[in-house]
Scaffold this motif. Sequence first.
Motif, mmCIF file in Angstrom:
data_model
loop_
_atom_site.group_PDB
_atom_site.id
_atom_site.type_symbol
_atom_site.label_atom_id
_atom_site.label_comp_id
_atom_site.label_asym_id
_atom_site.label_seq_id
_atom_site.Cartn_x
_atom_site.Cartn_y
_atom_site.Cartn_z
ATOM 1 N N LEU A 147 5.246 4.524 4.865
ATOM 2 C CA LEU A 147 5.068 3.709 3.664
ATOM 3 C C LEU A 147 5.643 4.407 2.445
ATOM 4 O O LEU A 147 6.431 3.821 1.679
ATOM 5 C CB LEU A 147 3.582 3.419 3.465
ATOM 6 C CG LEU A 147 3.147 2.838 2.119
ATOM 7 C CD1 LEU A 147 3.811 1.493 1.869
ATOM 8 C CD2 LEU A 147 1.634 2.716 2.063
ATOM 9 N N VAL A 203 -5.316 1.982 -4.472
ATOM 10 C CA VAL A 203 -5.252 1.542 -3.080
ATOM 11 C C VAL A 203 -6.490 0.722 -2.753
ATOM 12 O O VAL A 203 -7.616 1.227 -2.864
ATOM 13 C CB VAL A 203 -5.169 2.739 -2.113
ATOM 14 C CG1 VAL A 203 -5.035 2.248 -0.669
ATOM 15 C CG2 VAL A 203 -4.003 3.660 -2.478
ATOM 16 N N ASN A 254 2.600 -4.843 -1.120
ATOM 17 C CA ASN A 254 1.626 -5.706 -0.470
ATOM 18 C C ASN A 254 1.669 -5.467 1.031
ATOM 19 O O ASN A 254 2.742 -5.566 1.651
ATOM 20 C CB ASN A 254 1.921 -7.178 -0.756
ATOM 21 C CG ASN A 254 1.732 -7.542 -2.211
ATOM 22 O OD1 ASN A 254 0.928 -6.934 -2.913
ATOM 23 N ND2 ASN A 254 2.474 -8.532 -2.680
ATOM 24 N N THR A 255 0.524 -5.139 1.616
ATOM 25 C CA THR A 255 0.484 -4.956 3.063
ATOM 26 C C THR A 255 0.458 -6.318 3.738
ATOM 27 O O THR A 255 -0.466 -7.121 3.526
ATOM 28 C CB THR A 255 -0.755 -4.149 3.491
ATOM 29 O OG1 THR A 255 -0.658 -2.838 2.936
ATOM 30 C CG2 THR A 255 -0.827 -4.039 5.003
ATOM 31 N N GLY A 265 -5.200 2.282 4.538
ATOM 32 C CA GLY A 265 -5.545 2.496 3.139
ATOM 33 C C GLY A 265 -6.034 3.903 2.879
ATOM 34 O O GLY A 265 -5.624 4.549 1.898
ATOM 35 N N LEU A 319 -1.136 -0.499 -4.167
ATOM 36 C CA LEU A 319 -1.070 -0.908 -2.764
ATOM 37 C C LEU A 319 -2.173 -1.929 -2.510
ATOM 38 O O LEU A 319 -3.352 -1.580 -2.394
ATOM 39 C CB LEU A 319 -1.226 0.301 -1.840
ATOM 40 C CG LEU A 319 -1.267 0.008 -0.333
ATOM 41 C CD1 LEU A 319 -0.026 -0.761 0.113
ATOM 42 C CD2 LEU A 319 -1.410 1.305 0.469
ATOM 43 N N ASN A 320 -1.784 -3.201 -2.457
ATOM 44 C CA ASN A 320 -2.710 -4.273 -2.104
ATOM 45 C C ASN A 320 -2.821 -4.293 -0.584
ATOM 46 O O ASN A 320 -2.020 -4.920 0.117
ATOM 47 C CB ASN A 320 -2.193 -5.621 -2.618
ATOM 48 C CG ASN A 320 -2.309 -5.756 -4.116
ATOM 49 O OD1 ASN A 320 -3.336 -5.450 -4.697
ATOM 50 N ND2 ASN A 320 -1.232 -6.214 -4.752
ATOM 51 N N ASN A 321 -3.812 -3.598 -0.072
ATOM 52 C CA ASN A 321 -3.855 -3.287 1.359
ATOM 53 C C ASN A 321 -5.071 -3.844 2.090
ATOM 54 O O ASN A 321 -5.035 -3.962 3.313
ATOM 55 C CB ASN A 321 -3.823 -1.756 1.515
ATOM 56 C CG ASN A 321 -4.066 -1.313 2.926
ATOM 57 O OD1 ASN A 321 -3.206 -1.424 3.797
ATOM 58 N ND2 ASN A 321 -5.273 -0.813 3.190
#
Length: 274
Positions: free
Chosen positions: A231, A13, A142-143, A21, A90-92
Amino acid sequence: MQLDELRGRTAVVTGAGSGIGESAARHAASLGMNVVLADVATERLDAVAADLRSRGSAVLAVPTDVRDVAAVDALADAAYAEFGEVAVLLNNAGLESLGVTWEVPADEWRRVIDVNLLGVFHGVRSFVPRMGADPRRSHLVNTCSVGGIAITPRMTAYAASKHGVQALTESLYLECAEVFPQITVSVFSPGQVATRIFEDAPTHEVTAADTVFWREQIREGMTPDVAATLLFDGIARDEFWILTHPESFERLAAKRARVLGEQLRPDALFDGRN
């Protein structure tokens, strides 16, 4: 991917030091996952890591500036060296910015684009080939934001970055379906969530009205813990669109579709709530 399949596997994360996140990392740990935490704010990162370790979770904290491609490569190296695989990425990490477009300093604009958009690309570049080499199912999220489909004056750097994340994620979905079908790709599009995104925003002089309005909007949002639960519910259902506020998303998407489909001027349907 059912949530019970995630026990014993690994989540990475970014932006894990606060907000969504942090809550997502805590939720992953509650599912029995190993958790790799990445954030540029080392003190907050270390505090989250220490708390999770005190609760018995397997945690690796890696200070990471997602703007730096070498740093994200090092994050991937560390995650695989420690745990051997990644099941959820998780690209957050993200930043906000306020102000009329031409008044935003160039370095602030660049920082927002670099964190919000290039940071996602760097995560994809560093992790997808390794996740794709593993035949087990995995999930990349992706956020983005409802700002990724909306018209948003006075937040143009943020909106431009999130429209980019939306396009990147849709393209990535098609690419992974062709090359790495075991990787499910999702876009996470939260609405109002009570995070510290404006506290962490780059600072330049903006009107008090802009600052107060947007910070109040954020404070009145849902909690990051609820957003993180939604999520992971979306991950469990293999959804592409993972939403926190579906009614708001549908309203904005319908307006955007009309503007594009009917070639309307940007102000034709704008009511200040976009």
